[in-house]
Motif scaffolding. Structure first.
Motif, mmCIF file in Angstrom:
data_model
loop_
_atom_site.group_PDB
_atom_site.id
_atom_site.type_symbol
_atom_site.label_atom_id
_atom_site.label_comp_id
_atom_site.label_asym_id
_atom_site.label_seq_id
_atom_site.Cartn_x
_atom_site.Cartn_y
_atom_site.Cartn_z
ATOM 1 N N PHE A 133 2.402 49.026 -5.391
ATOM 2 C CA PHE A 133 1.693 50.309 -5.303
ATOM 3 C C PHE A 133 1.236 50.546 -3.871
ATOM 4 O O PHE A 133 1.151 49.617 -3.077
ATOM 5 N N LEU A 147 1.198 42.938 -9.819
ATOM 6 C CA LEU A 147 0.992 44.132 -8.998
ATOM 7 C C LEU A 147 0.833 43.720 -7.551
ATOM 8 O O LEU A 147 0.001 42.881 -7.239
ATOM 9 N N TYR A 148 1.633 44.322 -6.721
ATOM 10 C CA TYR A 148 1.485 44.017 -5.309
ATOM 11 C C TYR A 148 1.149 45.273 -4.539
ATOM 12 O O TYR A 148 1.843 46.278 -4.649
ATOM 13 N N GLN A 149 0.092 45.187 -3.766
ATOM 14 C CA GLN A 149 -0.263 46.319 -2.907
ATOM 15 C C GLN A 149 0.663 46.279 -1.702
ATOM 16 O O GLN A 149 0.854 45.220 -1.105
ATOM 17 N N THR A 152 1.816 46.036 1.743
ATOM 18 C CA THR A 152 1.209 45.739 3.032
ATOM 19 C C THR A 152 2.267 45.967 4.096
ATOM 20 O O THR A 152 3.420 45.590 3.921
ATOM 21 N N MET A 210 -6.211 53.297 -1.911
ATOM 22 C CA MET A 210 -5.671 51.991 -2.281
ATOM 23 C C MET A 210 -6.625 51.307 -3.248
ATOM 24 O O MET A 210 -6.209 50.733 -4.258
ATOM 25 N N GLU A 211 -7.895 51.380 -2.885
ATOM 26 C CA GLU A 211 -8.935 50.799 -3.730
ATOM 27 C C GLU A 211 -8.848 51.368 -5.132
ATOM 28 O O GLU A 211 -8.824 50.647 -6.124
ATOM 29 N N TYR A 247 -5.841 50.207 -7.145
ATOM 30 C CA TYR A 247 -5.955 48.848 -7.670
ATOM 31 C C TYR A 247 -6.942 48.813 -8.839
ATOM 32 O O TYR A 247 -6.644 48.286 -9.915
ATOM 33 N N LEU A 248 -8.126 49.412 -8.623
ATOM 34 C CA LEU A 248 -9.153 49.328 -9.652
ATOM 35 C C LEU A 248 -8.735 50.069 -10.923
ATOM 36 O O LEU A 248 -8.995 49.608 -12.037
ATOM 37 N N VAL A 275 -5.635 37.758 -9.019
ATOM 38 C CA VAL A 275 -5.815 39.053 -8.369
ATOM 39 C C VAL A 275 -4.629 39.989 -8.619
ATOM 40 O O VAL A 275 -4.799 41.164 -8.899
ATOM 41 N N SER A 276 -3.419 39.448 -8.519
ATOM 42 C CA SER A 276 -2.229 40.281 -8.650
ATOM 43 C C SER A 276 -1.508 40.113 -9.976
ATOM 44 O O SER A 276 -0.483 40.740 -10.176
ATOM 45 N N ARG A 314 -8.819 33.108 -6.584
ATOM 46 C CA ARG A 314 -8.067 34.311 -6.975
ATOM 47 C C ARG A 314 -7.796 34.333 -8.483
ATOM 48 O O ARG A 314 -7.355 35.341 -9.021
ATOM 49 N N ARG A 367 -15.123 48.998 -2.837
ATOM 50 C CA ARG A 367 -15.217 48.406 -4.159
ATOM 51 C C ARG A 367 -14.180 47.317 -4.295
ATOM 52 O O ARG A 367 -14.123 46.579 -5.247
ATOM 53 N N LYS A 368 -13.286 47.290 -3.316
ATOM 54 C CA LYS A 368 -12.244 46.277 -3.372
ATOM 55 C C LYS A 368 -11.977 45.776 -1.962
ATOM 56 O O LYS A 368 -11.858 46.564 -1.027
ATOM 57 N N ALA A 418 -3.995 42.258 -2.841
ATOM 58 C CA ALA A 418 -3.193 42.030 -4.030
ATOM 59 C C ALA A 418 -1.785 41.793 -3.546
ATOM 60 O O ALA A 418 -1.023 42.704 -3.325
ATOM 61 N N LYS A 419 -1.487 40.547 -3.294
ATOM 62 C CA LYS A 419 -0.235 40.252 -2.636
ATOM 63 C C LYS A 419 0.222 38.871 -3.043
ATOM 64 O O LYS A 419 -0.583 38.015 -3.356
#
Lengths: 411, 670
Positions: free
Chosen positions: A168, A195-197, A199, A223-224, A227-228, A244-245, A329, B622-623, B627-628
């Motif tokens: 995402f 889920l990978y943000q 980068t 982005m925040e 994810y949330l 986390v992911s 994590r 908030r974050k 996420a990686k």
């Protein structure tokens, strides 16, 4: 997680370095090559595996993961040979997890069955996004349709053992698109989602594109939000955030990754693979990296039996740092037991009690400590990267104040 | 090698003031690396020594006897010019014609000396002596070189005190510049004979008639008096010498009276100790004689005395009217008080009027980028100030930037030259805070006056400013600025002046194209970017110079910044009331942009007297977790987090807010 740190058990990572096409966001060790010498790669992977396993003194392999690159481009025979070699060299349970990253192109879908026969029993499908524009900007070589087909086929072959990888935060994506996409995925997926943000990594096409102003990624706030929102939507659908992911339903956790996060040793083979284990004849754990370039790697394997380019001993304090970084994590956090297995001489509780900052995090409800161990709360997990520096500092000041327990620190 | 270096230092000098910054970097960029090497090798002690000794060999002794020059055949003069108008070239030519240096080497003697001075002195006066034959008689001419800029006013006035005439050198292409005006008035007020000289008349674009008109209009000098020369080709230089001899009066001193010598400059030489530049008024000073310092009553023995020919050449004695150097076994430059009078032991004379102490006008903080480099920075600053006592040093401590110094400078150029040198000699980077000025305030109330020690106080550190309710009057330092520009830019320049709270007191044409403005500025307004802006709105044609104009009553406020209600002390500043809102807004925005979001919301406020002038909000995140997937490699992640952890240790906490050092640097630096 009854992770007693039994050093004769390790997980195994196998790197397949080739891809058909370069994704715009990827900075992993991968090569787009017209001609791949599958036979030579197979021989080398097997040879390196045997050498390194022998060196490590590992008697049992708990799980295997084929990553890349695009491991689904490897020949099933290669996979099979590697697995056979593992079983020949060490004990590996019949039902041990053997995971593989799969690229959902038509070609690879057809190979799923063969991979299954070769011994793979879990797949992570690189769906990334179901949005056509997203796939284009990420430089993927498959369509959303391909992904859905692949998913269907995989679910039949590997029931309860299919994971979906999503990215995402790509240029052009907004919060609503993301929500719609997640809901779509939830209707078709199995029991695991990663889920990978996105980068932006230096040197990638996407990085240049954004740098030059031709594309822009969603800002921090968006982005925040993405994810949330995802955490919430997944939770509403029974998916638990166990890392986390990583999200799983009905306890279908990925065993291989879990062993990373709980600080168990792992062995890496193949070009550029990383490993963390204590060779049988050494005092300390080592961070090991294999030679990056496939031709060099093969040459070295053929000449020396393995192509370990660098083996850096990790001091106890560095191992504790890594444990904190990966362990927190997960929803389980770090157990006192895990801590003790790395550093029997120190006491995690004592170290944490010495830091004002950490106490503040406890008070703010971001960290939790009990008889079992230390973990981040759900809120804490969201802001973990701002908590970790404080933990590392707490560890560091304790280390400075009591150098003797870490006397073997080589740094 | 020598040439390159001297060019370099001249350019350093020119930096920012006479060229726009980018031009400067263009020029120096190519030379820079080479220069650094040269700089090192020239300054390595051995090189320096051999370099000097080479010149020693050139003049082991003087080819004449100083005793043969009575005051009637001595002329002490100086050349004043705008930068790049050809002062060094003219000086070279004069020294060549007189045989002091060999011809044709283009030695740029004064520049060379300047490089030599750079070892420990920022910008100081120098002298060189020459002997010329005029109408069958030998004359001893002492050229006293003065730094060109008004920042070094104190140096200029000191050197002019030893002169009786000046050559006012003007480039026939560029015409009169702001600095020419300032220097002219200095000389004029000192009642010196002025010899106007147009240089570079052989160049294609020379406009000698127009420039002569300017000189006539501005300085009321008869056009017939103006000499037209080309220092480069030597054309007309002989006339200059003739003019010096005929128009500059000889010193009105008597060698038969008791000794009266005065020190107009001094510097510290690593090998020889303190060397004083002396002007002998009356009497004779000889090597080996005991002399007394009028202010300290200390007695010294003259160990060496001589002329600068063009380097130190001992002459055994100096006679009335002569200018040279003397060494007296002084260990510290503070012993050779500038302006001090010396006389023969037990033969006291009326001391010469001394000089006013140089007072710093511009202040800036200097901090090492990394605290561990503080000792290096300290020794660099000590070395630099050894020969530039006009720099005021105070130890400063900033909670954000650590230990450092607050330095006081005579002006902007002075500060720039100092910084430049500090950076060159001290390789690591130094954080220089934006310059500020010293304000004066009058406090009211018996108790307050007692507390502050007097009714009138000077406030440098904004945090120490008294409560506004206790202040009866605020005053800020002013300067009298001179701007000369082609009249095409009148509107832009007027706009700029008004924008900088300038009061234009006079505006007049110096020829049919060029206008001269006299503008009173608050010093604080021209500290940052003024010169660059002036250059840019005038396509580089306007020149600017200024001089101190004392203090004026003003309306000042103390602007404070708050993060979640907590005062950020190091950002407090004093400014004019009309500037407060803009400044508050700017700083708040910068704070918003540079303070990373944290686990809670932060309000950023700029306040004057508890009244909020600007406000920004930094939202909480908030974050903050990546996420990686790390692909088995967490070494990179570990290193990254370790760096952050390291950085966090050095963060300045305002309340519970982590403020990175970079935030302070971004806001405080110039």
């Amino acid at each position: 997680m009854s992770a007693s740190r039994s050093f004769s058990v390790a997980s195994l990572y196998v790197h397949w370095p080739y891809c058909k096409r370069r994704c715009t966001y990827c900075n992993f060790n991968k090569y787009v090559s017209k001609f791949v010498d599958h036979e030579r790669m197979r021989r080398c992977l097997v040879r390196e595996l045997k050498t390194v396993l022998g060196l490590s003194g590992v008697s049992s392999v708990s799980s295997v993961f084929f990553g890349g690159g695009t491991p689904s481009l490897a020949e099933p025979r290669t996979i099979e040979s590697v697995l056979t070699a593992v079983r020949q060299t060490t004990a590996m349970a019949e039902d041990a997890e053997v995971s593989m990253e799969v690229n959902p192109t038509a070609l690879e879908i057809d190979k799923l069955k063969e991979f299954h026969l070769a011994g793979v029993n879990r797949v992570s499908i690189g769906v990334q996004t179901l949005d056509g524009r997203g796939l284009a900007i990420l430089g993927r070589d498959h369509s959303a349709q391909d992904s859905l087909r692949c998913l269907e086929a995989a679910k039949k072959l590997f029931p309860n053992q299919v994971s979906v990888d999503l990215i995402f935060g790509w240029p052009g994506q907004d919060v609503e698109m993301w929500q719609r996409e997640l809901n779509h995925i939830l209707g078709v997926c199995d029991k695991h989602i990663s889920l990978y943000q996105l980068t932006l990594e230096r040197g990638t096409q996407l990085f240049k594109l954004v740098q030059s102003g031709q594309a822009s990624v969603p800002n921090d706030q968006h982005m925040e939000e993405m994810y949330l929102q995802a955490v919430q939507i997944l939770a509403d659908n029974g998916f638990e955030r166990y890392e986390v992911s990583n999200f799983a339903r009905e306890g279908c956790y990925g065993q291989h990754n879990l062993s990373y996060w709980t600080g168990r040793p792992y062995i890496g083979i193949g070009p550029g693979a990383h490993g963390r284990f204590r060779p049988g004849d050494r005092q300390l754990h080592e961070a090991r990296v294999q030679t990056l370039e496939p031709p060099d790697w093969m040459w070295e394997v053929e000449k020396f039996g393995h192509a370990t380019r660098k083996a850096t001993p990790l001091s106890v304090i560095q191992q504790l740092e890594e444990l904190l970084i990966v362990g927190l994590r997960t929803k389980w956090g770090i157990s006192n037991q895990m801590w003790q297995s790395v550093s029997p001489e120190t006491n995690m509780m004592e170290i944490l009690a010495e830091s004002m900052e950490i106490q503040q995090h406890f008070q703010n409800g971001l960290l939790e400590l009990d008889k079992i161990g230390l973990r981040a709360t759900s809120a804490g997990m969201n802001v973990l990267d701002s908590i970790l520096p404080d933990l590392l500092n707490a560890l560091d000041s304790h280390h400075t104040a009591h150098t003797s327990p870490f006397a073997q620190d080589p740094t | 090698m020598k040439m390159l270096s001297s060019h370099f230092w001249r350019r350093v000098f020119i930096h920012r003031w006479q060229r726009r910054l980018k031009d400067f970097s263009k020029i120096s960029r190519t030379l820079e690396d080479k220069e650094r090497l040269l700089h090192r090798s020239i300054f390595s002690d051995q090189k320096f020594f051999s370099h000097t000794s080479k010149l020693w060999q050139q003049h082991k002794g003087l080819p004449f006897d100083v005793a043969d020059f009575p005051v009637e055949r001595i002329r002490n003069f100086s050349i004043i010019a705008h930068v790049d108008h050809g002062k060094s070239t003219l000086a070279d030519r004069l020294l060549e014609i007189s045989g002091t240096i060999p011809e044709g080497n283009n030695m740029q003697v004064l520049d060379r000396l300047q490089v030599e001075r750079e070892r420990g002195i920022t910008v100081k006066a120098q002298t060189a002596s020459l002997v010329v034959n005029h109408k069958g008689q030998d004359f001893l001419l002492n050229l006293i070189d003065t730094p060109g800029h008004v920042d070094f006013h104190y140096e200029v006035s000191r050197s002019l005190a030893a002169c009786h005439g000046v050559i006012l050198l003007v480039d026939a292409n560029q015409g009169v510049q702001a600095q020419t005006v300032a220097n002219f008035y200095l000389a004029f007020e000192s009642e010196l004979a002025i010899i106007p000289v147009l240089n570079k008349i052989d160049l294609k674009n020379a406009q000698p008639d127009i420039v002569a008109n300017q000189i006539h209009n501005l300085f009321d000098i008869d056009k017939d008096e103006i000499l037209k020369i080309s220092a480069k080709s030597g054309l007309g230089v002989a006339d200059v010498i003739e003019a010096v001899i005929e128009r500059v009066p000889c010193p009105q001193y008597d060698r038969n009276k008791p000794l009266r010598a005065f020190v107009f400059d001094s510097w510290y030489d690593k090998f020889k100790g303190v060397v004083a530049h002396v002007a002998i008024c009356d009497g004779v000073a000889r090597k080996g004689e005991k002399i007394t310092c009028a202010s300290s009553q200390k007695v010294y023995e003259i160990t060496e005395i001589g002329l600068m020919y063009p380097t130190q050449v001992p002459s055994g004695a100096l006679f009335a009217g002569q200018v040279g150097y003397a060494m007296m076994n002084m260990r510290n430059t503070s012993e050779a008080q500038i302006g001090d009078t010396f006389y023969h032991e037990n033969q006291p004379v009326e001391p010469m009027p001394g000089f006013k102490e140089a007072t710093p006008m511009v202040f800036a903080g200097m901090f090492p980028t990394d605290q561990s480099e503080f000792p290096q920075m300290r020794s660099a600053i000590e070395k630099l100030t050894l020969n530039d006592r006009s720099v005021q040093i105070k130890v400063d401590n900033s909670p954000a930037l650590g230990q450092g110094y607050r330095l006081g400078f005579l002006g902007l150029l002075h500060m720039d030259v100092f910084n430049q040198r500090l950076e060159q000699e001290f390789d690591a980077s130094v954080i220089v805070t934006a310059p500020n000025v010293a304000y004066q305030m009058t406090v009211t109330g018996e108790k307050n006056i007692k507390y502050y020690g007097s009714e009138d106080i000077t406030v440098l550190n904004p945090c120490l400013m008294p409560e506004p309710s206790n202040i009866a009057e605020y005053r800020e330092p002013m300067v009298k600025g001179t701007i000369i520009s082609p009249d095409d830019y009148i509107n832009q320049i007027t706009g700029l002046c008004l924008d900088r709270r300038g009061r234009i007191t006079d505006q007049s044409y110096i020829d049919d194209k060029r206008v001269m403005f006299q503008v009173n500025f608050p010093l604080a307004e021209i500290l940052v970017d003024f010169f660059d802006e002036l250059k840019s709105i005038s396509s580089g044609y306007a020149s600017f110079d200024y001089e101190d104009a004392g203090y004026e009553i003003s309306d000042l406020v103390k602007l404070e910044f708050y993060l979640n209600g907590k005062d950020v002390e190091e950002l407090t500043l004093i400014c004019h009331v009309s500037r407060a809102r803009d400044l508050a807004r700017q700083v708040c925005l910068k704070l918003k942009d540079t303070i990373p979001r944290q686990q809670f919301a932060i309000s950023v406020q700029g306040k004057v007297n508890a009244k909020v002038l600007a406000r920004e909000d930094i939202k909480a995140y908030r974050k903050d977790v990546t996420a990686k997937c790390y692909g088995g490699d967490i070494s990179r992640k570990r290193k990254l987090l370790k760096q952050q952890a390291e950085g966090k240790k050095r963060l300045r906490k305002i309340g519970n807010i982590d403020v990175p050092k970079d935030t302070f640097i971004q806001i405080l630096k110039k």
